[in-house]
Design a protein around this motif. Structure first.
Motif, PDB file in Angstrom:
ATOM      1  N   GLN A   1      -0.523   3.827  -2.494  1.00  0.00           N
ATOM      2  CA  GLN A   1      -1.927   4.230  -2.409  1.00  0.00           C
ATOM      3  C   GLN A   1      -2.095   5.657  -2.921  1.00  0.00           C
ATOM      4  O   GLN A   1      -1.286   6.539  -2.622  1.00  0.00           O
TER       5      GLN A   1
ATOM      6  N   SER B   1       2.744   6.236   5.034  1.00  0.00           N
ATOM      7  CA  SER B   1       2.330   5.594   6.295  1.00  0.00           C
ATOM      8  C   SER B   1       3.483   5.498   7.251  1.00  0.00           C
ATOM      9  O   SER B   1       4.548   5.126   6.902  1.00  0.00           O
TER      10      SER B   1
ATOM     11  N   ALA C   1      -4.547  -0.637   5.164  1.00  0.00           N
ATOM     12  CA  ALA C   1      -3.744   0.571   4.977  1.00  0.00           C
ATOM     13  C   ALA C   1      -4.251   1.731   5.829  1.00  0.00           C
ATOM     14  O   ALA C   1      -5.380   1.716   6.323  1.00  0.00           O
TER      15      ALA C   1
ATOM     16  N   ALA D   1       0.805  -1.237   0.000  1.00  0.00           N
ATOM     17  CA  ALA D   1       0.000   0.000   0.000  1.00  0.00           C
ATOM     18  C   ALA D   1       0.833   1.279   0.000  1.00  0.00           C
ATOM     19  O   ALA D   1       0.292   2.349   0.204  1.00  0.00           O
TER      20      ALA D   1
END
Length: 109
Positions: A56, A109, A79, A53
């Protein structure tokens, strides 16, 4: 060579209009990496296998995209910063129908 224009807003909020080749079997994540729109090692960490992810993004235009695969759905379920318009860039293959696509990279993240 058949290029399309795609607008990509990076993680700092800067919008880039880039040429995207549709004849090289590239995906959106690879396009972001080729234009260095995210720091090295922060996007496409898994190499485009829908397993991390890190690529993303949010689809900001009304383009019709292929349905999410089970793997993509599962990865987005785990995620951070997921929105209804979230997709994994590695799962969006560049093709002529994506002319004018607008996306925003999700926060790291």
């Amino acid at each position: 060579m058949s290029d399309i224009k795609i607008k990509i807003t990076d993680r700092e909020g800067v919008q880039h209009e880039v040429d995207a080749p549709t004849d090289m079997n590239m995906n959106l994540m690879e396009l972001v990496r080729s234009y260095e729109l995210a720091p090295e090692g922060t996007i496409g960490v898994c190499g485009g296998m829908a397993m991390c992810a890190s690529c993303q993004c949010y689809i900001d235009s009304a383009h019709e995209l292929p349905e999410k695969s089970d793997d993509e759905e599962a990865m987005l379920a785990e995620a951070f910063y997921v929105k209804p318009n979230s997709r994994l860039g590695c799962q969006i293959h560049l093709e002529p129908t994506l002319e004018g696509l607008e996306v925003t990279l999700a926060p790291e993240s």
